[in-house]
Design a protein around this motif. Structure first.
Motif, short mmCIF file in Angstrom:
data_model
loop_
_atom_site.label_atom_id
_atom_site.label_comp_id
_atom_site.label_asym_id
_atom_site.label_seq_id
_atom_site.Cartn_x
_atom_site.Cartn_y
_atom_site.Cartn_z
N GLU A 183 80.27 37.84 65.39
CA GLU A 183 81.46 36.97 65.38
C GLU A 183 81.12 35.56 65.86
O GLU A 183 81.58 34.58 65.29
CB GLU A 183 82.56 37.57 66.26
CG GLU A 183 83.13 38.89 65.76
CD GLU A 183 83.92 38.74 64.46
OE1 GLU A 183 84.50 37.66 64.23
OE2 GLU A 183 83.92 39.69 63.66
N TRP A 184 80.32 35.49 66.90
CA TRP A 184 79.88 34.18 67.38
C TRP A 184 79.10 33.44 66.30
O TRP A 184 79.30 32.26 66.06
CB TRP A 184 78.98 34.35 68.61
CG TRP A 184 79.67 34.52 69.92
CD1 TRP A 184 80.97 34.21 70.23
CD2 TRP A 184 79.08 35.03 71.12
NE1 TRP A 184 81.20 34.52 71.55
CE2 TRP A 184 80.07 35.00 72.12
CE3 TRP A 184 77.80 35.50 71.45
CZ2 TRP A 184 79.83 35.43 73.43
CZ3 TRP A 184 77.56 35.92 72.74
CH2 TRP A 184 78.57 35.90 73.72
N ARG A 185 78.18 34.16 65.70
CA ARG A 185 77.29 33.55 64.71
C ARG A 185 78.10 32.90 63.59
O ARG A 185 77.78 31.82 63.11
CB ARG A 185 76.40 34.67 64.14
CG ARG A 185 75.28 34.21 63.28
CD ARG A 185 74.67 35.40 62.56
NE ARG A 185 75.64 36.01 61.65
CZ ARG A 185 75.45 37.18 61.02
NH1 ARG A 185 74.35 37.87 61.22
NH2 ARG A 185 76.37 37.65 60.21
N ASP A 186 79.18 33.56 63.18
CA ASP A 186 79.94 33.10 62.02
C ASP A 186 81.08 32.16 62.37
O ASP A 186 81.83 31.74 61.49
CB ASP A 186 80.49 34.31 61.26
CG ASP A 186 79.37 35.12 60.62
OD1 ASP A 186 78.25 34.57 60.48
OD2 ASP A 186 79.59 36.29 60.27
N LEU A 187 81.23 31.85 63.66
CA LEU A 187 82.35 30.99 64.06
C LEU A 187 82.02 29.53 63.71
O LEU A 187 81.00 29.00 64.14
CB LEU A 187 82.60 31.14 65.57
CG LEU A 187 84.01 30.83 66.08
CD1 LEU A 187 85.04 31.75 65.42
CD2 LEU A 187 84.06 30.98 67.59
N PRO A 188 82.89 28.88 62.91
CA PRO A 188 82.62 27.48 62.54
C PRO A 188 82.85 26.55 63.73
O PRO A 188 83.58 26.89 64.66
CB PRO A 188 83.63 27.20 61.43
CG PRO A 188 84.72 28.21 61.61
CD PRO A 188 84.11 29.40 62.29
N ASP A 189 82.23 25.39 63.67
CA ASP A 189 82.28 24.44 64.79
C ASP A 189 83.69 24.20 65.32
O ASP A 189 83.91 24.23 66.52
CB ASP A 189 81.66 23.09 64.36
CG ASP A 189 80.19 23.01 64.75
OD1 ASP A 189 79.83 23.56 65.81
OD2 ASP A 189 79.41 22.40 64.00
N GLU A 190 84.65 24.00 64.42
CA GLU A 190 85.99 23.62 64.90
C GLU A 190 86.66 24.77 65.67
O GLU A 190 87.43 24.54 66.59
CB GLU A 190 86.88 23.12 63.75
CG GLU A 190 87.19 24.13 62.66
CD GLU A 190 86.10 24.23 61.58
OE1 GLU A 190 84.99 23.68 61.80
OE2 GLU A 190 86.36 24.87 60.54
N ALA A 191 86.33 26.02 65.31
CA ALA A 191 86.98 27.16 65.98
C ALA A 191 86.51 27.31 67.43
O ALA A 191 87.22 27.87 68.27
CB ALA A 191 86.71 28.44 65.21
N TRP A 192 85.31 26.82 67.74
CA TRP A 192 84.79 26.94 69.11
C TRP A 192 85.63 26.19 70.12
O TRP A 192 85.59 26.46 71.31
CB TRP A 192 83.34 26.44 69.19
CG TRP A 192 82.34 27.39 68.61
CD1 TRP A 192 81.70 27.29 67.41
CD2 TRP A 192 81.83 28.59 69.21
NE1 TRP A 192 80.84 28.34 67.23
CE2 TRP A 192 80.91 29.16 68.32
CE3 TRP A 192 82.08 29.25 70.43
CZ2 TRP A 192 80.22 30.34 68.60
CZ3 TRP A 192 81.40 30.43 70.71
CH2 TRP A 192 80.48 30.96 69.80
N SER A 193 86.41 25.20 69.64
CA SER A 193 87.24 24.47 70.60
C SER A 193 88.69 24.94 70.57
O SER A 193 89.53 24.39 71.28
CB SER A 193 87.14 22.96 70.36
OG SER A 193 87.27 22.69 68.99
N ALA A 194 89.01 25.95 69.78
CA ALA A 194 90.36 26.51 69.77
C ALA A 194 90.67 27.11 71.15
O ALA A 194 89.78 27.66 71.80
CB ALA A 194 90.49 27.58 68.69
N THR A 195 91.93 27.02 71.55
CA THR A 195 92.30 27.52 72.88
C THR A 195 92.60 29.02 72.83
O THR A 195 93.33 29.49 71.97
CB THR A 195 93.55 26.77 73.40
OG1 THR A 195 93.22 25.38 73.47
CG2 THR A 195 93.96 27.27 74.78
N VAL A 196 92.01 29.74 73.76
CA VAL A 196 92.28 31.17 73.93
C VAL A 196 92.58 31.39 75.41
O VAL A 196 92.42 30.48 76.23
CB VAL A 196 91.08 32.05 73.46
CG1 VAL A 196 90.87 31.89 71.96
CG2 VAL A 196 89.83 31.70 74.24
N ARG A 197 92.99 32.61 75.75
CA ARG A 197 93.37 32.87 77.14
C ARG A 197 92.54 34.02 77.70
O ARG A 197 92.39 35.07 77.08
CB ARG A 197 94.86 33.20 77.21
CG ARG A 197 95.48 32.95 78.58
CD ARG A 197 97.01 32.99 78.54
NE ARG A 197 97.49 34.12 77.79
CZ ARG A 197 98.13 34.05 76.62
NH1 ARG A 197 98.40 32.89 76.07
NH2 ARG A 197 98.50 35.15 76.01
#
Ligand code: ZN
Length: 250
Positions: free
Chosen positions: A115-129
């Motif tokens: 899942e990490w490998r396939d996460l695009p750059d913009e999703a890495w800054s999405a807010t999660v809790r």
């Protein structure tokens, strides 16, 4: 189309992912060296057998996979339904046959990594809790996993130790703990403290601010062990005052 390598091109994030993967390898190696019958013995986590530690680390990967999926899809999927459910799940998984428990640990780790490998750059800054209710960018999942795998590998009590941990990890742990104490200092009345690693430059002292701070000294790895609540080995105070108990970390 799934990528074979990390989609992110951010060098800092790639370095962080590498440290998490090295930690996973360290945990897996330590676990692989334990024969099945030794899994029933106590770990270094009070009240937990080694089975509990393995179950928790596997379930933690699943929980962080939920956060990564949340970041990728925008559909809120919390780490755990509740603290009670998290604990019940660990208790249950700890009773699995050894083979199934090892499989859980290995499979969950691979799934998170994909899942990490396939996460695009913009999703890495999405807010999660996080499970503790903190809102963080998805990239924080990498550090959350990093500290879990390295420290719980030591908690397996199977030959791992803080002195084996990479210096960059030890330093990041000290930053994390002192940061957490400083954030909670006012609310919880935490004492002022100075952590002074004797095997680092003087500038790497870290402080929880305040008057009459106890100065705690030791090798950085030993300080990290003490600060994360794993016991005091070769850690002393500067002026002979009794070594304080470390405040809770997480
Ligand atoms: Zn943990």
């Amino acid at each position: 189309m799934p990528a074979r390598t990390d989609r992110t091109t951010d060098p800092g994030l790639r370095a962080a992912l590498l440290l998490a993967r090295r930690g996973q390898a360290y945990f897996s190696r330590t676990l692989n060296e334990l024969r099945d019958e030794r899994l029933d013995a106590p770990s270094l986590v009070p009240g937990w057998t080694r089975r509990h530690v393995v179950a928790h680390v596997g379930l933690n990967a699943r929980a962080l996979t939920r956060l990564t999926t949340w970041a990728a899809t925008g559909v809120e999927t919390p780490m755990y339904a509740s603290p009670a459910e998290r604990d019940a799940e660990i208790e249950m998984a700890a009773t699995l046959p050894a083979r199934a428990l090892r499989h859980l640990s290995a499979h969950a780790a691979v799934h998170l990594d994909v899942e990490w490998r396939d996460l695009p750059d913009e999703a890495w800054s999405a807010t999660v809790r996080t499970a503790l209710g903190r809102e963080v960018p998805a990239r924080e999942t990498v550090w959350m996993r990093t500290r879990e795998v390295w420290i719980h590998a030591v908690d397996l009590d199977a030959g791992g130790s803080f002195r084996q941990l990479p210096a960059e990890l030890v330093d990041a742990l000290l930053d994390d703990v002192v940061g957490a104490w400083t954030r909670r200092q006012a609310d919880e009345g935490l004492p002022a403290l100075v952590l002074e690693p004797t095997d680092r430059p003087a500038a790497s002292r870290r402080s929880v601010p305040g008057e009459r701070a106890a100065v705690v000294r030791g090798r950085a790895a030993d300080l990290a062990q003490w600060a994360t609540g794993r016991g005091a080995v070769d850690v002393t105070t500067a002026d002979g005052v009794p070594l304080p108990a470390p405040p809770r970390w997480l």
